[in-house]
Design a protein around this motif. Structure first.
Motif, PDB file in Angstrom:
ATOM      1  N   VAL A  22     -17.530  -8.702 -50.781  1.00  0.00           N
ATOM      2  CA  VAL A  22     -18.317  -7.477 -50.913  1.00  0.00           C
ATOM      3  C   VAL A  22     -19.139  -7.535 -52.199  1.00  0.00           C
ATOM      4  CG1 VAL A  22     -18.206  -4.981 -51.252  1.00  0.00           C
ATOM      5  CG2 VAL A  22     -16.778  -6.048 -49.516  1.00  0.00           C
ATOM      6  N   LEU A  23     -18.503  -7.998 -53.278  1.00  0.00           N
ATOM      7  CA  LEU A  23     -19.211  -8.140 -54.559  1.00  0.00           C
ATOM      8  C   LEU A  23     -20.400  -9.094 -54.440  1.00  0.00           C
ATOM      9  CD1 LEU A  23     -16.210  -8.354 -57.043  1.00  0.00           C
ATOM     10  CD2 LEU A  23     -17.880  -6.516 -56.871  1.00  0.00           C
ATOM     11  N   ALA A  24     -20.245 -10.101 -53.589  1.00  0.00           N
ATOM     12  CA  ALA A  24     -21.311 -11.071 -53.387  1.00  0.00           C
ATOM     13  C   ALA A  24     -22.413 -10.527 -52.471  1.00  0.00           C
ATOM     14  CB  ALA A  24     -20.745 -12.363 -52.810  1.00  0.00           C
ATOM     15  N   GLY A  25     -22.187  -9.339 -51.890  1.00  0.00           N
ATOM     16  CA  GLY A  25     -23.210  -8.710 -51.076  1.00  0.00           C
ATOM     17  C   GLY A  25     -23.097  -8.961 -49.585  1.00  0.00           C
ATOM     18  N   LEU A  26     -21.992  -9.553 -49.136  1.00  0.00           N
ATOM     19  CA  LEU A  26     -21.829  -9.809 -47.705  1.00  0.00           C
ATOM     20  C   LEU A  26     -21.506  -8.507 -46.979  1.00  0.00           C
ATOM     21  CD1 LEU A  26     -21.415 -12.659 -49.020  1.00  0.00           C
ATOM     22  CD2 LEU A  26     -20.036 -13.179 -47.031  1.00  0.00           C
ATOM     23  N   ASP A  27     -21.956  -8.406 -45.722  1.00  0.00           N
ATOM     24  CA  ASP A  27     -21.652  -7.222 -44.924  1.00  0.00           C
ATOM     25  C   ASP A  27     -20.253  -7.368 -44.327  1.00  0.00           C
ATOM     26  OD1 ASP A  27     -21.895  -8.284 -42.000  1.00  0.00           O
ATOM     27  OD2 ASP A  27     -23.695  -9.023 -43.023  1.00  0.00           O
ATOM     28  N   TYR A  28     -19.704  -6.243 -43.864  1.00  0.00           N
ATOM     29  CA  TYR A  28     -18.340  -6.245 -43.358  1.00  0.00           C
ATOM     30  C   TYR A  28     -18.185  -7.053 -42.069  1.00  0.00           C
ATOM     31  CZ  TYR A  28     -16.852  -3.028 -46.955  1.00  0.00           C
ATOM     32  OH  TYR A  28     -16.538  -2.470 -48.164  1.00  0.00           O
ATOM     33  N   GLU A  29     -19.231  -7.170 -41.286  1.00  0.00           N
ATOM     34  CA  GLU A  29     -19.179  -7.993 -40.070  1.00  0.00           C
ATOM     35  C   GLU A  29     -18.913  -9.455 -40.447  1.00  0.00           C
ATOM     36  OE1 GLU A  29     -18.969  -8.428 -36.120  1.00  0.00           O
ATOM     37  OE2 GLU A  29     -19.673  -6.528 -36.935  1.00  0.00           O
ATOM     38  N   THR A  30     -19.651  -9.946 -41.442  1.00  0.00           N
ATOM     39  CA  THR A  30     -19.481 -11.323 -41.903  1.00  0.00           C
ATOM     40  C   THR A  30     -18.107 -11.524 -42.532  1.00  0.00           C
ATOM     41  OG1 THR A  30     -21.858 -11.477 -42.301  1.00  0.00           O
ATOM     42  CG2 THR A  30     -20.460 -13.110 -43.402  1.00  0.00           C
ATOM     43  N   ILE A  31     -17.674 -10.548 -43.323  1.00  0.00           N
ATOM     44  CA  ILE A  31     -16.357 -10.629 -43.954  1.00  0.00           C
ATOM     45  C   ILE A  31     -15.269 -10.710 -42.886  1.00  0.00           C
ATOM     46  CG2 ILE A  31     -14.680  -9.373 -45.378  1.00  0.00           C
ATOM     47  CD1 ILE A  31     -17.168  -8.242 -46.916  1.00  0.00           C
ATOM     48  N   ALA A  32     -15.399  -9.883 -41.852  1.00  0.00           N
ATOM     49  CA  ALA A  32     -14.411  -9.888 -40.768  1.00  0.00           C
ATOM     50  C   ALA A  32     -14.358 -11.253 -40.088  1.00  0.00           C
ATOM     51  CB  ALA A  32     -14.746  -8.798 -39.752  1.00  0.00           C
ATOM     52  N   GLU A  33     -15.527 -11.817 -39.806  1.00  0.00           N
ATOM     53  CA  GLU A  33     -15.573 -13.121 -39.138  1.00  0.00           C
ATOM     54  C   GLU A  33     -14.952 -14.213 -39.996  1.00  0.00           C
ATOM     55  OE1 GLU A  33     -19.681 -13.769 -38.167  1.00  0.00           O
ATOM     56  OE2 GLU A  33     -19.712 -12.097 -36.745  1.00  0.00           O
ATOM     57  N   ARG A  34     -15.306 -14.237 -41.278  1.00  0.00           N
ATOM     58  CA  ARG A  34     -14.850 -15.318 -42.156  1.00  0.00           C
ATOM     59  C   ARG A  34     -13.372 -15.227 -42.516  1.00  0.00           C
ATOM     60  NH1 ARG A  34     -19.863 -16.302 -46.360  1.00  0.00           N
ATOM     61  NH2 ARG A  34     -21.402 -16.814 -44.760  1.00  0.00           N
ATOM     62  N   LEU A  35     -12.856 -14.008 -42.590  1.00  0.00           N
ATOM     63  CA  LEU A  35     -11.459 -13.853 -43.027  1.00  0.00           C
ATOM     64  C   LEU A  35     -10.502 -13.538 -41.877  1.00  0.00           C
ATOM     65  CD1 LEU A  35     -11.926 -11.943 -46.411  1.00  0.00           C
ATOM     66  CD2 LEU A  35     -11.615 -14.397 -46.024  1.00  0.00           C
ATOM     67  N   GLY A  36     -11.019 -13.473 -40.664  1.00  0.00           N
ATOM     68  CA  GLY A  36     -10.147 -13.288 -39.514  1.00  0.00           C
ATOM     69  C   GLY A  36      -9.707 -11.866 -39.230  1.00  0.00           C
ATOM     70  N   TYR A  37     -10.487 -10.879 -39.677  1.00  0.00           N
ATOM     71  CA  TYR A  37     -10.178  -9.492 -39.335  1.00  0.00           C
ATOM     72  C   TYR A  37     -10.566  -9.248 -37.880  1.00  0.00           C
ATOM     73  CZ  TYR A  37      -9.549  -8.277 -44.278  1.00  0.00           C
ATOM     74  OH  TYR A  37      -9.110  -8.196 -45.557  1.00  0.00           O
ATOM     75  N   ALA A  38      -9.917  -8.293 -37.241  1.00  0.00           N
ATOM     76  CA  ALA A  38     -10.189  -7.976 -35.838  1.00  0.00           C
ATOM     77  C   ALA A  38     -11.585  -7.386 -35.646  1.00  0.00           C
ATOM     78  CB  ALA A  38      -9.145  -7.006 -35.302  1.00  0.00           C
TER      79      ALA A  38
END
Length: 141
Positions: A22-38
């Motif tokens: 988030v600090l790096a400016g990524l959106d939550y969709e990308t964060i979910a994909e990269r970290l394995g969130y549902a």
């Protein structure tokens, strides 16, 4: 039964990584994909939990995230401020919303009302604890 020590460490690490993204400016969709969130909602919820948790390994990142978000709001406010001063009503509304977000981000707003259903005695310390734990008004967030 509580989560195992390994599972708690795994969750803490994933939350830390999510906050850094988030600090790096990524959106939550990308964060979910990269970290394995549902879903992106699950990623957002986990970041929100991490920001509110008393985990020593994310406290610094949480404060940094608040500061960065406040700077973003201030930059946006600076962009609309000249139009707002010239009477552009949309810019005035946008400036007011941005200002409100900064106030909420830092918890600067006084409560509109305080509902207490108390019998017996209450100390000032008890009252402060109730205020600190009152749910935030997230209608605009």
């Amino acid at each position: 039964m509580s989560a195992s020590k390994a599972k708690r460490a795994e969750v803490a690490e994933r939350r830390k990584n999510a906050i850094q993204m988030v600090l790096a400016g990524l959106d939550y969709e990308t964060i979910a994909e990269r970290l394995g969130y549902a879903s992106r909602g699950a990623a957002h919820t986990d970041v929100d939990r991490a920001l509110h948790a008393n985990l020593s390994d994310v406290k610094k990142e949480a404060g940094t995230l608040r500061d960065i978000q406040a700077r973003r709001y201030h930059r946006l406010l600076a962009a609309v401020w000249p139009k707002a001063l010239k009477g552009d009503l949309k810019a005035v509304e946008t400036a007011a919303r941005l200002t409100d977000r900064v106030v909420k981000l830092y918890g600067l707003a006084e409560p509109d009302k305080l509902d207490l259903d108390v019998t017996g005695q209450i100390t000032a310390e008890d009252l402060m604890e109730i205020i600190r734990n009152a749910p935030a008004d997230d209608a605009d967030a």
